[in-house]
Design a protein around this motif. Sequence first.
Motif: not given
Length: 157
Positions: A49-62
């Motif tokens: 069994s396999t599962t995939d999931a996408v995760l967004k990484v965001t730079n909210s700094g300056s």
Amino acid sequence: MAAWSDSATVQGGTFTTGTLDLKIGTPPVDNNPPQFTTDFAMSNMRPGSTTDAVLKVTNSGSMPFGFTATASATNSGAGADQLGSALTLKAYSNSSSGSCTGEPVSTGNTAADFALPPQQLAVAATQNLCFRATLPTNAAAALQGKSSVITLTFTAK
């Protein structure tokens, strides 16, 4: 005798530090994005069994930063029948329709030795990472009925 003198002063500009602010998920949050927690789970797993999931990484700094990620697994059940050490864990920089594609960008095979090498993120930029967990086809029968939670820890520098 007379001594002549003169002086002048100059004040420099303001010095201000930047901020590092790594956010994850959609919408971007500090911890435990609900959609990823829902997407990166699987019940009734069986060998292969396999599962995939996408995760967004965001730079909210300056300011731009580099980030890495590590993983750990919290298991249920007693003894050496731990599911977390049996699951393989990989990260990919590409996905299509929620499935990981291409070659993994992470190192290691399980949560215990998983590592995401440094990734660079400009100010206000985002990067989608696709995570894949797999129960190997040769998983031990003792893993039946066991569960594990994989925790990803992101660090920006």
